[in-house]
Design an enzyme around this catalytic site. Structure first.
Site, PDB file in Angstrom:
ATOM      1  N   HIS A 323      56.028   2.341  -8.223  1.00 54.88           N
ATOM      2  CA  HIS A 323      55.716   1.301  -7.258  1.00 54.88           C
ATOM      3  C   HIS A 323      56.969   0.672  -6.662  1.00 54.88           C
ATOM      4  O   HIS A 323      56.983   0.276  -5.505  1.00 54.88           O
ATOM      5  CB  HIS A 323      54.841   0.216  -7.895  1.00 54.88           C
ATOM      6  CG  HIS A 323      53.407   0.609  -7.965  1.00 54.88           C
ATOM      7  ND1 HIS A 323      52.911   1.375  -8.988  1.00 54.88           N
ATOM      8  CD2 HIS A 323      52.370   0.374  -7.127  1.00 54.88           C
ATOM      9  CE1 HIS A 323      51.618   1.578  -8.778  1.00 54.88           C
ATOM     10  NE2 HIS A 323      51.270   0.996  -7.654  1.00 54.88           N
ATOM     11  N   GLY A 324      58.005   0.545  -7.442  1.00 55.18           N
ATOM     12  CA  GLY A 324      59.191  -0.079  -6.865  1.00 55.18           C
ATOM     13  C   GLY A 324      60.370  -0.025  -7.816  1.00 55.18           C
ATOM     14  O   GLY A 324      60.205   0.081  -9.033  1.00 55.18           O
TER      15      GLY A 324
END
Lengths: 468, 303
Positions: A323-324
């Protein structure tokens, strides 16, 4: 190009859809490819080169993998994975790794001189990388033949409705659809527009209304009281659902209008009664990707218990990192991994309790506890730093600060607060609609939804998941 | 065929928009005379020959009590209004066949680039002056019924609801905050203000254009500087520049400058360092009326 822009709604979408049906079958792939390039290049045009690299690597990898056997076949797959993950690692994780190493090295008192490259993350990189990867893996597994036509393969990676935020498709499901001759289908057209209208409602009316409140509070965790942070976190849980599932609805609808079927990505996840069920209803295309290409290859649940728990935990840790590039996402993934492992460990006890209590009570407890656990994890997902997240959690748990929502320091007026609760109420009302959105009067539904969007919508920005 | 689905949907949307637009415009946007959209509507569509117009920013909106200044006065102050919009509003006012004076509130930051909410102006978007003034910020869809209000509905609902809330006093377009800032809060604002400095920023082109506009009429123009908190004036590093520009306006024969920026008012008259509250507005308006009467600038009679 944003789905929620007038350029998309009034020009791009009607034009591409109209041309799609006007053109003969043999030119349609080209139209969709050009349209997808145009769509993607509306963001950062030069990043189309990254997509071109991924497409070329995996196109040839697919062809060569199909023709080879044994060690060479495995080697080619490994090369494709390295190339894809390498691009992802460079653009998404270089700065994160560099900063993390720098902190450790400086912490030990040494000099660290590798500079930050200041790379802007290409939009939707993780999505199309995973989609492309699934192609080479499926060809390697002999589940799908290699695509011979480069243009069609490029379209598989770039198909505009799902290019920047999924659903992450599999070659078996999507590639044959580009080859199939299709005629205009009134039912698909009607259903597609219905899905799109509802997606826009979720994004523009609900998510974009909640965003300013959430942003204001999370920009100033130290200055906000516990109740405000709690409200903002619940709002964020709704915001991210409406933002992402809204995008998926628009993507599925835009594809469906032309007759393409994309996989479902959400099935009312907050109605789950366990975290495990939540993950079978939330971002289904990513969960199933990790299941098929990471969890099962690691051994899945057909291993000894500790190894099973380890597999689960690792998958969610990687999902967090997907996701990040930030420790907050890793912690978020780790938390979900912990929830699932804990649920497995405690299953005998919870099963006994479930049998002893009335069904309705068990279900209500499951629903509430799942929502609470998921929402607590969202704090890490939304906070800028792990420190902010921990401070926010501490304030929420102790209800630190004044007992009112909003304060002078954050732009959260009572008017805005009630506006947010009103649109959440509307969203809850929409729960009365059939899950597959096969409404009885689609014309009335679309008309009413569009008018509601015009009246209650806000000029929001990007979709949250674009950054991934 | 797609038209079997699309036509009824499009017809429904068009019909819905056609029905909703006047409801939004009349029922919400123009419902509260103290809201900017209603003021702009009045300015462009109504003629009150004896009216004394008061124009300017939020400092005009919240400082001038029309009823205390003149029976025919009307407050057209709109928050976040700077030079561009005030120029457009004054131009519209001067184009009317009216004999009375115009009161213009002048801020020390008059030429700074302010951007008032577009919500105040969308209902009058077909007026050439509005279209020209907001050319950069208006889109094609701002011409389409109902769609034009996309994203600004909140402001209309808020304005509509504010008619039923306490905390403010409304008088002929003006809206005034009832309470003063709590002492601790105002002290904090003063402290923050004291930590910063501000000064008149020269805008030669705009300054001259404004002088030219004032010079273009024979009507009496009264340029007034409403009160500031002393902390604001003390942190001005170049007060002489403001005085010099006020002097340039005063030099025009039909322009009168009344500088009440330093009017002595207690802290209880302020909601912050740049805006007075109801008590401050009353004191200021009474003082302004006596000054205007002394100069013989107010017409006799009522609207």
């Amino acid at each position: 190009m944003l789905f929620n822009s007038f350029e998309f709604i009034c020009i791009f979408f009607p034009l591409v859809t109209g041309l799609y049906f006007a053109l003969p079958h043999r030119w349609r792939w080209l139209l969709l490819l050009v349209a997808s390039c145009w769509f993607y290049m509306a963001f950062v045009p030069v990043y189309i080169l990254i997509l071109a690299f991924t497409i070329l690597v995996d196109y040839f990898a697919g062809l060569w993998i199909e023709q080879s056997d044994g060690r060479k076949r495995k080697l080619l797959l490994t090369a494709s994975i390295i190339a894809n993950v390498g691009v992802l690692a460079f653009f998404k994780y270089f700065n994160f790794l560099n900063e993390s190493i720098a902190e450790v090295v400086r912490g030990l008192g040494f000099h660290y001189g590798v500079p930050d490259l200041g790379i802007i993350l290409p939009i939707g990189l993780s999505f199309h990388t995973f989609q492309s990867l699934s192609y080479t893996i499926e060809v390697y597994r002999r589940n799908h033949p290699a695509e011979r036509r480069l243009g069609i393969f490029a379209l598989y990676v770039m198909f505009y409705p799902q290019l920047v935020a999924g659903p992450i498709e599999r070659p078996q499901a999507l590639l044959p659809q580009f080859h199939a001759r299709r005629r205009f289908n009134a039912d698909d057209f009607q259903y597609g527009l219905t899905r799109m209208a509802f997606g826009f409602f979720k994004k523009v009316v609900v998510a974009d209304r909640l965003a300013p409140y959430v942003d204001a509070v999370y920009a100033d965790i130290p200055g906000s009281n516990g109740l405000t942070i709690l409200v903002a976190t619940v709002f964020f849980a709704v915001q991210i659902y409406c933002d992402f599932s809204g995008y998926s609805d628009i993507a599925i609808g835009a594809a469906r209008v032309m007759g393409f079927r994309l996989m479902e990505n959400f099935r009312r996840p907050y109605l789950s009664t366990s975290v495990s069920e939540f993950w079978s209803r939330w971002h289904i295309s990513l969960s199933s990707w990790f299941r098929d290409y990471l969890y099962i290859p690691l051994g899945g649940n057909r291993v000894v218990k500790w190894r099973w728990y380890y597999n689960l935990f690792i998958v969610f840790l990687v999902s967090g990192l997907w996701h990040g590039a930030n420790w907050t996402y890793v912690i978020w993934g780790g938390l979900h991994g912990t929830y699932l492992v804990a649920a497995l460990v405690l299953r005998p006890a919870t099963d006994r309790l479930g049998r002893a209590l009335p069904g309705l009570l068990t279900r209500a407890f499951g629903l509430l506890s799942t929502f609470t656990l998921v929402t607590l994890a969202w704090v890490f997902f939304r906070a800028t730093t792990a420190g902010d997240a921990i401070l926010g959690l501490r304030k929420m748990v102790t209800m630190q600060g004044a007992w009112h929502v909003g304060n002078g320091h954050v732009a959260t007026s009572m008017f805005h607060f009630f506006g947010c609760t009103a649109v959440i109420g509307l969203l809850l009302l929409s729960g009365k609609l059939p899950m597959d959105l096969r409404v009885r009067h689609p014309r009335t539904f679309v008309t009413t939804t569009v008018l509601l969007i015009l009246l209650l919508g806000r000029n929001g920005g990007d979709f949250i998941y674009f950054q991934f | 065929m797609p038209w079997r689905f699309l036509l009824p949907v499009l017809a429904g949307i068009v019909l819905g928009c056609a029905v909703l637009d006047p409801l939004i415009t009349h029922g919400l946007a123009w419902s509260n005379p103290s809201f900017g959209a209603a003021k702009v509507h009045r300015l462009f569509t109504e003629l009150h020959p004896d009216e004394v117009a008061i124009i300017g920013s939020s400092r005009a909106d919240g400082s001038y009590v029309p009823e205390l200044i003149h029976p025919a006065a009307w407050n057209y102050g709109i928050e976040e209004t700077g030079y561009d919009v005030t120029r457009m509003i004054l131009g519209q006012e001067l184009a009317k066949p009216k004999p009375g004076p115009v009161i213009i509130n002048f801020d020390h930051t008059f030429f700074s680039p302010y951007q008032p909410s577009i919500a105040h102006f969308i209902p009058e978007v077909r007026q050439a002056a509005v279209a020209e003034c907001f050319a950069q910020r208006l889109h094609w869809y701002n011409q389409v019924p109902t769609l034009r209000y996309f994203g600004v509905m909140d402001e209309y609902v808020k304005a509509f609801l504010s008619k039923y809330t306490s905390g403010t006093v409304r008088s002929k377009g003006g809206i005034f905050v009832n309470n003063a800032a709590p002492p601790g809060e105002l002290a904090g604002m003063v402290q923050r203000r004291n930590a910063t400095r501000h000064a008149w920023i020269p805008h030669p082109k705009e300054e001259q254009a404004w002088i030219d506009l004032l010079a273009s009429t024979k009507r009496t123009l009264v340029v007034v500087v409403a009160p500031y908190h002393p902390a604001y004036l003390q942190t001005d590093t170049n007060p002489a520049a403001v005085q010099e520009y006020l002097g340039r306006m005063q030099a025009l024969p039909h322009v009168h400058v009344i500088d009440l920026s330093a009017m002595p008012l207690p802290d209880s008259c302020f909601q912050n360092t740049t805006h007075v509250n109801w008590e401050g507005a009353v004191r200021f308006s009474k003082e302004l009326r006596s000054r205007l009467n002394a100069l013989g600038l107010l017409p006799i009679g009522q609207e």
